[in-house]
Design a protein around this motif. Structure first.
Motif, PDB file in Angstrom:
ATOM      1  N   ALA A  58      49.426  37.630  29.912  1.00 34.55           N
ATOM      2  CA  ALA A  58      48.160  38.301  30.211  1.00 34.55           C
ATOM      3  C   ALA A  58      47.394  37.467  31.213  1.00 34.55           C
ATOM      4  O   ALA A  58      47.439  36.233  31.177  1.00 34.55           O
ATOM      5  CB  ALA A  58      47.339  38.482  28.943  1.00 34.55           C
ATOM      6  N   LYS A  59      46.711  38.140  32.109  1.00 34.45           N
ATOM      7  CA  LYS A  59      45.805  37.489  33.052  1.00 34.45           C
ATOM      8  C   LYS A  59      44.457  38.158  32.890  1.00 34.45           C
ATOM      9  O   LYS A  59      44.347  39.384  32.975  1.00 34.45           O
ATOM     10  CB  LYS A  59      46.297  37.651  34.492  1.00 34.45           C
ATOM     11  N   LEU A  60      43.445  37.377  32.632  1.00 36.85           N
ATOM     12  CA  LEU A  60      42.102  37.897  32.487  1.00 36.85           C
ATOM     13  C   LEU A  60      41.332  37.575  33.751  1.00 36.85           C
ATOM     14  O   LEU A  60      41.250  36.411  34.161  1.00 36.85           O
ATOM     15  CB  LEU A  60      41.429  37.283  31.257  1.00 36.85           C
ATOM     16  N   LEU A  61      40.772  38.597  34.375  1.00 35.17           N
ATOM     17  CA  LEU A  61      40.072  38.450  35.648  1.00 35.17           C
ATOM     18  C   LEU A  61      38.648  38.968  35.510  1.00 35.17           C
ATOM     19  O   LEU A  61      38.391  39.924  34.779  1.00 35.17           O
ATOM     20  CB  LEU A  61      40.801  39.228  36.743  1.00 35.17           C
ATOM     21  N   GLU A  62      37.730  38.329  36.245  1.00 34.12           N
ATOM     22  CA  GLU A  62      36.331  38.726  36.204  1.00 34.12           C
ATOM     23  C   GLU A  62      35.744  38.617  37.604  1.00 34.12           C
ATOM     24  O   GLU A  62      36.013  37.649  38.321  1.00 34.12           O
ATOM     25  CB  GLU A  62      35.583  37.804  35.238  1.00 34.12           C
ATOM     26  N   SER A  63      34.955  39.612  37.987  1.00 35.89           N
ATOM     27  CA  SER A  63      34.311  39.562  39.294  1.00 35.89           C
ATOM     28  C   SER A  63      33.257  38.463  39.297  1.00 35.89           C
ATOM     29  O   SER A  63      32.820  37.992  38.241  1.00 35.89           O
ATOM     30  CB  SER A  63      33.680  40.914  39.638  1.00 35.89           C
ATOM     31  N   LYS A  64      32.837  38.031  40.473  1.00 37.18           N
ATOM     32  CA  LYS A  64      31.872  36.932  40.587  1.00 37.18           C
ATOM     33  C   LYS A  64      30.598  37.195  39.802  1.00 37.18           C
ATOM     34  O   LYS A  64      30.060  36.303  39.179  1.00 37.18           O
ATOM     35  CB  LYS A  64      31.556  36.656  42.052  1.00 37.18           C
ATOM     36  N   GLY A  65      30.104  38.408  39.832  1.00 40.01           N
ATOM     37  CA  GLY A  65      28.887  38.736  39.093  1.00 40.01           C
ATOM     38  C   GLY A  65      29.129  39.022  37.621  1.00 40.01           C
ATOM     39  O   GLY A  65      28.203  39.149  36.845  1.00 40.01           O
ATOM     40  N   GLY A  66      30.375  39.133  37.233  1.00 42.94           N
ATOM     41  CA  GLY A  66      30.728  39.383  35.841  1.00 42.94           C
ATOM     42  C   GLY A  66      30.638  40.836  35.413  1.00 42.94           C
ATOM     43  O   GLY A  66      30.895  41.166  34.263  1.00 42.94           O
ATOM     44  N   GLU A  67      30.289  41.739  36.355  1.00 42.03           N
ATOM     45  CA  GLU A  67      30.152  43.143  35.973  1.00 42.03           C
ATOM     46  C   GLU A  67      31.496  43.831  35.795  1.00 42.03           C
ATOM     47  O   GLU A  67      31.589  44.841  35.116  1.00 42.03           O
ATOM     48  CB  GLU A  67      29.292  43.920  36.975  1.00 42.03           C
ATOM     49  N   LEU A  68      32.554  43.303  36.382  1.00 42.95           N
ATOM     50  CA  LEU A  68      33.883  43.880  36.224  1.00 42.95           C
ATOM     51  C   LEU A  68      34.798  42.843  35.580  1.00 42.95           C
ATOM     52  O   LEU A  68      34.949  41.739  36.094  1.00 42.95           O
ATOM     53  CB  LEU A  68      34.467  44.312  37.574  1.00 42.95           C
ATOM     54  N   LYS A  69      35.344  43.195  34.455  1.00 43.13           N
ATOM     55  CA  LYS A  69      36.284  42.341  33.739  1.00 43.13           C
ATOM     56  C   LYS A  69      37.538  43.163  33.484  1.00 43.13           C
ATOM     57  O   LYS A  69      37.462  44.241  32.909  1.00 43.13           O
ATOM     58  CB  LYS A  69      35.699  41.870  32.410  1.00 43.13           C
ATOM     59  N   ILE A  70      38.674  42.644  33.939  1.00 41.83           N
ATOM     60  CA  ILE A  70      39.925  43.358  33.721  1.00 41.83           C
ATOM     61  C   ILE A  70      40.970  42.418  33.135  1.00 41.83           C
ATOM     62  O   ILE A  70      40.876  41.192  33.275  1.00 41.83           O
ATOM     63  CB  ILE A  70      40.473  44.014  35.002  1.00 41.83           C
ATOM     64  N   ALA A  71      41.942  43.004  32.499  1.00 46.89           N
ATOM     65  CA  ALA A  71      43.082  42.261  31.973  1.00 46.89           C
ATOM     66  C   ALA A  71      44.343  42.891  32.528  1.00 46.89           C
ATOM     67  O   ALA A  71      44.467  44.113  32.584  1.00 46.89           O
ATOM     68  CB  ALA A  71      43.100  42.296  30.453  1.00 46.89           C
ATOM     69  N   LEU A  72      45.250  42.051  32.975  1.00 42.97           N
ATOM     70  CA  LEU A  72      46.585  42.485  33.372  1.00 42.97           C
ATOM     71  C   LEU A  72      47.523  42.036  32.262  1.00 42.97           C
ATOM     72  O   LEU A  72      47.569  40.848  31.926  1.00 42.97           O
ATOM     73  CB  LEU A  72      46.988  41.852  34.705  1.00 42.97           C
ATOM     74  N   LEU A  73      48.254  42.955  31.673  1.00 42.58           N
ATOM     75  CA  LEU A  73      49.138  42.680  30.543  1.00 42.58           C
ATOM     76  C   LEU A  73      50.560  43.063  30.901  1.00 42.58           C
ATOM     77  O   LEU A  73      50.783  44.067  31.571  1.00 42.58           O
ATOM     78  CB  LEU A  73      48.698  43.491  29.320  1.00 42.58           C
ATOM     79  N   ALA A  74      51.517  42.270  30.439  1.00 41.89           N
ATOM     80  CA  ALA A  74      52.924  42.587  30.698  1.00 41.89           C
ATOM     81  C   ALA A  74      53.788  42.089  29.548  1.00 41.89           C
ATOM     82  O   ALA A  74      53.448  41.114  28.876  1.00 41.89           O
ATOM     83  CB  ALA A  74      53.385  41.954  32.010  1.00 41.89           C
ATOM     84  N   ALA A  75      54.907  42.764  29.358  1.00 43.30           N
ATOM     85  CA  ALA A  75      55.866  42.366  28.321  1.00 43.30           C
ATOM     86  C   ALA A  75      57.269  42.779  28.734  1.00 43.30           C
ATOM     87  O   ALA A  75      57.459  43.765  29.454  1.00 43.30           O
ATOM     88  CB  ALA A  75      55.512  43.023  26.991  1.00 43.30           C
ATOM     89  N   THR A  76      58.221  42.018  28.255  1.00 42.87           N
ATOM     90  CA  THR A  76      59.629  42.321  28.480  1.00 42.87           C
ATOM     91  C   THR A  76      60.033  43.513  27.625  1.00 42.87           C
ATOM     92  O   THR A  76      59.595  43.656  26.483  1.00 42.87           O
ATOM     93  CB  THR A  76      60.493  41.101  28.108  1.00 42.87           C
ATOM     94  N   VAL A  77      60.873  44.369  28.168  1.00 40.69           N
ATOM     95  CA  VAL A  77      61.476  45.479  27.429  1.00 40.69           C
ATOM     96  C   VAL A  77      62.896  45.043  27.098  1.00 40.69           C
ATOM     97  O   VAL A  77      63.663  44.652  27.985  1.00 40.69           O
ATOM     98  CB  VAL A  77      61.496  46.774  28.274  1.00 40.69           C
ATOM     99  N   SER A  78      63.239  45.074  25.812  1.00 41.76           N
ATOM    100  CA  SER A  78      64.555  44.610  25.360  1.00 41.76           C
ATOM    101  C   SER A  78      65.268  45.672  24.548  1.00 41.76           C
ATOM    102  O   SER A  78      64.639  46.541  23.944  1.00 41.76           O
ATOM    103  CB  SER A  78      64.399  43.360  24.492  1.00 41.76           C
ATOM    104  N   LEU A  79      66.580  45.572  24.525  1.00 39.91           N
ATOM    105  CA  LEU A  79      67.401  46.402  23.652  1.00 39.91           C
ATOM    106  C   LEU A  79      67.235  45.902  22.216  1.00 39.91           C
ATOM    107  O   LEU A  79      66.802  44.768  21.995  1.00 39.91           O
ATOM    108  CB  LEU A  79      68.871  46.298  24.070  1.00 39.91           C
ATOM    109  N   PRO A  80      67.617  46.706  21.221  1.00 49.94           N
ATOM    110  CA  PRO A  80      67.552  46.236  19.835  1.00 49.94           C
ATOM    111  C   PRO A  80      68.320  44.929  19.619  1.00 49.94           C
ATOM    112  O   PRO A  80      67.973  44.127  18.759  1.00 49.94           O
ATOM    113  CB  PRO A  80      68.168  47.380  19.035  1.00 49.94           C
TER     114      PRO A  80
END
Length: 105
Positions: A58-80
């Protein structure tokens, strides 16, 4: 499937890449009224990182003024069996009052 996951996280943009034999299946989802040109670079970057090195991140990002906060999330997809076959990534707005935003704080 990708749309369902993206909507659960109130994601404006999500992407996945899965290898099936010698074929690569890539798919993305753009929410209505979302600007794919804004969201795609960050999501594709964390997707590429996750394809190169399995796991979740996960990467948590915030604009300089703090009005925009976003998260980039990722995960591996695996077979059983546990063998990785790809990855999924999405962006979510942490600024709102959605369930997804509350889970990230």
């Amino acid at each position: 499937m990708l749309q369902t996951i993206a909507e659960a996280f109130a994601s404006p943009y999500a992407a996945m890449s899965v290898h099936e034999g010698s074929q690569v299946i890539e798919h993305d989802y753009v929410a209505p009224a979302a600007d794919a040109d804004f969201w795609k670079p960050g999501v594709q970057s964390i997707l590429t990182e996750t394809l190169a090195e399995t796991g979740s991140r996960a990467k948590l990002l915030e604009s300089k003024g703090g009005e925009l906060k976003i998260a980039l999330l990722a995960a591996t997809v695996s077979l059983p069996s546990g063998n990785p076959i790809g990855a999924i990534a999405l962006a979510t707005n942490r600024s709102g009052h959605s369930d997804a935003a509350q889970k990230l704080t």
